[in-house]
Design a protein around this motif. Structure first.
Motif, PDB file in Angstrom:
ATOM      1  N   UNK A  57       0.824  -1.208   0.000  1.00 46.86           N
ATOM      2  CA  UNK A  57       0.000   0.000   0.000  1.00 46.86           C
ATOM      3  C   UNK A  57       0.858   1.258   0.000  1.00 46.86           C
ATOM      4  N   UNK A  58       2.042   1.199   0.600  1.00 49.52           N
ATOM      5  CA  UNK A  58       2.922   2.370   0.636  1.00 49.52           C
ATOM      6  C   UNK A  58       3.276   2.828  -0.771  1.00 49.52           C
ATOM      7  N   UNK A  59       3.685   1.887  -1.630  1.00 56.54           N
ATOM      8  CA  UNK A  59       4.044   2.247  -3.001  1.00 56.54           C
ATOM      9  C   UNK A  59       2.828   2.699  -3.792  1.00 56.54           C
ATOM     10  N   UNK A  60       1.699   2.031  -3.550  1.00 56.06           N
ATOM     11  CA  UNK A  60       0.477   2.433  -4.228  1.00 56.06           C
ATOM     12  C   UNK A  60       0.125   3.878  -3.901  1.00 56.06           C
ATOM     13  N   UNK A  78       0.316  -2.532 -12.112  1.00 54.63           N
ATOM     14  CA  UNK A  78       1.485  -3.367 -12.361  1.00 54.63           C
ATOM     15  C   UNK A  78       2.196  -2.943 -13.637  1.00 54.63           C
ATOM     16  N   UNK A  79       1.419  -2.546 -14.633  1.00 56.29           N
ATOM     17  CA  UNK A  79       1.988  -2.106 -15.903  1.00 56.29           C
ATOM     18  C   UNK A  79       2.785  -0.815 -15.711  1.00 56.29           C
ATOM     19  N   UNK A  80       2.263   0.081 -14.873  1.00 54.83           N
ATOM     20  CA  UNK A  80       2.955   1.337 -14.608  1.00 54.83           C
ATOM     21  C   UNK A  80       4.247   1.120 -13.821  1.00 54.83           C
ATOM     22  N   UNK A  81       4.215   0.100 -12.944  1.00 57.94           N
ATOM     23  CA  UNK A  81       5.381  -0.191 -12.111  1.00 57.94           C
ATOM     24  C   UNK A  81       6.492  -0.819 -12.936  1.00 57.94           C
ATOM     25  N   UNK A  82       6.110  -1.650 -13.904  1.00 50.94           N
ATOM     26  CA  UNK A  82       7.092  -2.409 -14.684  1.00 50.94           C
ATOM     27  C   UNK A  82       8.149  -1.486 -15.289  1.00 50.94           C
ATOM     28  N   UNK A  83       9.408  -1.823 -15.054  1.00 58.25           N
ATOM     29  CA  UNK A  83      10.505  -1.047 -15.607  1.00 58.25           C
ATOM     30  C   UNK A  83      10.949   0.116 -14.750  1.00 58.25           C
ATOM     31  N   UNK A  84      10.252   0.364 -13.616  1.00 63.46           N
ATOM     32  CA  UNK A  84      10.620   1.484 -12.748  1.00 63.46           C
ATOM     33  C   UNK A  84      11.365   1.042 -11.507  1.00 63.46           C
ATOM     34  N   UNK A 177       7.326  -5.273   8.117  1.00 63.18           N
ATOM     35  CA  UNK A 177       6.858  -4.322   9.129  1.00 63.18           C
ATOM     36  C   UNK A 177       7.291  -2.888   8.867  1.00 63.18           C
ATOM     37  N   UNK A 178       8.204  -2.666   7.918  1.00 60.22           N
ATOM     38  CA  UNK A 178       8.710  -1.319   7.683  1.00 60.22           C
ATOM     39  C   UNK A 178       7.992  -0.603   6.541  1.00 60.22           C
ATOM     40  N   UNK A 179       6.907  -1.183   6.023  1.00 60.12           N
ATOM     41  CA  UNK A 179       6.089  -0.488   5.040  1.00 60.12           C
ATOM     42  C   UNK A 179       4.638  -0.904   5.225  1.00 60.12           C
ATOM     43  N   UNK A 180       3.742  -0.100   4.680  1.00 54.34           N
ATOM     44  CA  UNK A 180       2.317  -0.358   4.845  1.00 54.34           C
ATOM     45  C   UNK A 180       1.819  -1.306   3.761  1.00 54.34           C
TER      46      UNK A 180
END
Length: 283
Positions: A57-60, A78-84, A177-180
């Motif tokens: 959820x943190x990255x979202x 997922x498509x937007x994340x790919x390659x980043x 535990x270090x991200x949501x």
């Protein structure tokens, strides 16, 4: 497996020894049906699990519109994340039985039939895999992962979304535990509903072994105290589903996390045809 092993003479019929167990521990007849062959019973279930979507959820929230409520939404993120940097959507595909159960969990969310996939619902479910594998949405490395391998990558934030078993919740709670993050029901492309199914683990009784003591051990695992412990400590689901409400009383526990988020878990007949479809799904 049970019917095959029973036919080959490896298992012992325990029907006469457990006639009271189903009622005493409130075990569903659908669950027991998967442990029957030729009108005889060869096993006792001791824990259930389910499949659900784990979301970073943190990255979202930081980078994208947070709306993983449909497969289209998950694919878009997922498509937007790919390659980043991090991978998009992942599922454990190294073990073909696990992969097939994950396929079946998506099929079930699409109101499909487990024993008949050559229909509209089956095609839609296969398209989820096909589209993601072609457009870079799917985290391709996960095809060689076990469920724990995938959980490790999720906790290292190398994959942003994963489909995995509820029995991975304890590991993710400890290592992530270090991200949501959160878990949600599996989306359905067919309508707005989301639902998951129970997957059961069982003890089967081998011919020539100490059956009476094995049954006593199974009854011990089915006791209320042990069933709640299995849920709270290991991400399992009580075979006696009436105990789910008890699990919700433990604040910040695995049981509370699972059952407050994954609302629509249904019982199914545990019969599987996975050996017949696992090869094509894996390919």
């Amino acid at each position: 497996y049970v019917s095959y092993l029973a036919e080959e003479g490896f298992l012992t019929d325990i029907s006469s020894k457990i006639y009271d167990i189903v009622d005493e521990y409130n075990i569903s007849n659908k669950v027991m049906k998967g442990l029957n062959a030729r009108g005889k019973t060869f096993g006792i279930p001791f824990v259930s699990s389910t499949y659900c979507i784990f979301v970073n959820k943190s990255l979202f929230c930081r980078n994208y519109n947070y709306n993983p409520t449909s497969w289209e939404g998950i694919a878009s993120i997922s498509r937007n994340v790919a390659g980043t940097g991090p991978g998009g959507f992942g599922l454990a595909a190294r073990q073909k039985e696990e992969l097939t159960n994950q396929f079946l969990s998506i099929l079930f969310a699409n109101d499909g039939e487990f024993t008949r996939i050559n229909n509209e619902e089956g095609k839609k479910t296969l398209e989820v895999f096909e589209v993601m594998s072609k457009d870079g949405t799917f985290y391709s490395e996960s095809v060689n992962f076990s469920q724990r391998d995938l959980s490790m990558k999720f906790c290292e934030q190398e994959v942003i979304i994963m489909l995995n078993s509820s029995n991975q919740i304890p590991y993710v709670m400890k290592k992530g535990s270090d991200f949501e993050w959160e878990i949600i029901d599996i989306p359905s492309n067919k309508n707005d509903s989301r639902k998951s199914f129970f997957n059961n683990e069982s003890i089967v009784f081998v011919e020539g072994k100490d059956i009476d003591n094995s049954i006593r051990f199974a009854k011990y695992l089915l006791g209320e105290k042990q069933q709640i412990k299995i849920s709270l400590d290991y991400g399992g689901i009580p075979v006696n589903h009436e105990l789910i409400d008890e699990c919700l009383k433990y604040e910040n526990s695995i049981g509370e996390l699972l059952f407050s988020k994954v609302k629509n878990i249904s019982e199914i007949n545990s019969y599987r045809l996975w050996p017949y479809i696992s090869e094509s799904i894996h390919n």
